[in-house]
Design an enzyme around this catalytic site. Structure first.
Site, PDB file in Angstrom:
ATOM      1  N   GLU A 215       0.884  -1.179   0.000  1.00 46.90           N
ATOM      2  CA  GLU A 215       0.000   0.000   0.000  1.00 46.90           C
ATOM      3  C   GLU A 215       0.905   1.206   0.000  1.00 46.90           C
ATOM      4  O   GLU A 215       1.533   1.521   1.007  1.00 46.90           O
ATOM      5  CB  GLU A 215      -0.923  -0.054   1.221  1.00 46.90           C
ATOM      6  CG  GLU A 215      -2.027   0.985   1.181  1.00 46.90           C
ATOM      7  CD  GLU A 215      -1.741   2.158   2.087  1.00 46.90           C
ATOM      8  OE1 GLU A 215      -1.269   3.188   1.548  1.00 46.90           O
ATOM      9  OE2 GLU A 215      -1.970   2.051   3.285  1.00 46.90           O
TER      10      GLU A 215
ATOM     11  N   CYS B   4      -1.326   8.774   3.064  1.00 48.21           N
ATOM     12  CA  CYS B   4      -1.147   8.302   1.688  1.00 48.21           C
ATOM     13  C   CYS B   4      -2.350   8.611   0.804  1.00 48.21           C
ATOM     14  O   CYS B   4      -2.229   8.600  -0.426  1.00 48.21           O
ATOM     15  CB  CYS B   4      -0.868   6.809   1.690  1.00 48.21           C
ATOM     16  SG  CYS B   4      -2.171   5.847   2.496  1.00 48.21           S
TER      17      CYS B   4
END
Length: 326
Positions: A79, A113
């Site tokens: 990720e 993120c």
């Protein structure tokens, strides 16, 4: 039934200490162990053979993790991140859009993120949207944001310097103030940005939000395709199903929201993950269980009878097999 090793980031030792304390209170070390430290510790761990490696962080480190996993053919979930775009079309609710974009961007002062990395605004509503964004920032953090307890700081000096250097003073709509001693960067909006500017070449990961303008959806989609890689998230504000469909059908990204930001990760029924440079695999809810599981297929046959049509010799059986296949 998995045993696990956790390796928290060395950039935030306070969080690493909390994770270690929690794991020791909940698990015996033979089941879950925490290893703290810097790159050297990570490199030693990556020499070991695991059944699965889960990593969240930058694409640069993601490549290192994946290369190490490849030596043992270990499967990975990565990720990562990227320049997640936000789109504000001319039919959007500007007040709602401004509030939800600022809320998503300034969460942990942009150090997530899935933070909106930049905003594409339709030219017809640019001036009105910019005013709404400035108004919302002041409502959230006041005129002296450096004194606001709800606004955090950059995690270290290196990232402070990197993000501060991205601020073009000539294009600041609001904000732009910095304090190296506190690692403080004011919530900053940049106007009149183009796809060729330096700030559009790397993920920002901080409280600086550049805004670009587009005239048509075709121009917008063309600009989105100029992004360095596929982003982890995309956010679209519009009241049109047709606009929604056109944007979603023409772009590639990990996941996202229509008329919101960030909140897709809060739904445990939605798989969360990237694509390409922004990662691989997905997790959250049942998807997290699946990510750390192997689905093992087993067929158990009866021995009470035996059908021999599949056995050699095949003469006179071909037509029967063809009928069964159909």
């Amino acid at each position: 039934g998995n045993t696990a090793i956790l390796k928290p980031s060395s950039l935030n030792p306070t969080v690493a200490n909390v994770i270690e304390k929690m794991m020791k209170e909940c698990f015996s070390e033979e089941y879950v162990a925490v290893f703290k430290g810097s790159t050297e510790v990570t490199n030693v761990l990556l020499e070991e053979r695991f059944d699965h490696i889960f990593f969240t962080g930058s694409p640069r480190v993601g490549r290192i993790v994946m290369a190490a996993a490849a030596k043992h053919l270990t499967k990975v979930t990565l990720e990562l991140g990227g320049k997640s775009p936000t789109i504000v079309h001319k039919d959007a609710n500007l007040k709602v859009a401004a509030r939800r974009i600022i809320a998503g961007k300034m969460l942990n002062v942009g150090q997530t993120c899935i933070a909106p990395d930049h905003v594409h605004v339709h030219a017809d509503i640019r001036d009105a949207f910019e005013k709404e964004m400035v108004k919302t920032l002041r409502e959230f953090y006041g005129d002296a944001s450096s004194q606001n307890p709800d606004l955090g700081r950059m995690i270290n000096d290196r990232h402070f310097q990197r993000v501060a250097a991205l601020i073009d003073k000539a294009r600041v709509l609001t904000g732009g103030q910095t304090d190296a001693g506190q690692r403080y960067i004011a919530p900053t909006l940049l106007k009149d940005i183009s796809m060729d500017d330096a700030i559009m070449q790397e993920e920002i990961f901080g409280p600086v939000l550049p805004m670009l303008t587009y005239q048509s959806l075709e121009e917008l989609i063309g600009n989105l395709k100029k992004l360095p890689e596929y982003p982890l998230a995309l956010y679209l504000f519009t009241s049109s199903d047709q606009v929604e469909r056109q944007v979603l059908d023409s772009t590639q990204f990990g996941g996202g929201c229509i008329n919101n930001t960030v909140m897709h990760v809060a739904n445990p029924n939605l798989p969360f993950g990237g694509v390409g440079e922004s990662g691989m695999g997905a997790y959250h809810g049942k998807n997290s269980f699946d990510a750390f599981s192997h689905k093992r297929s087993i067929l158990k046959a009866t021995t009470l009878f035996d059908i021999k049509f599949r056995d050699a010799p095949y003469k006179d059986k071909v037509n029967m097999l063809k009928k069964m296949i159909k």
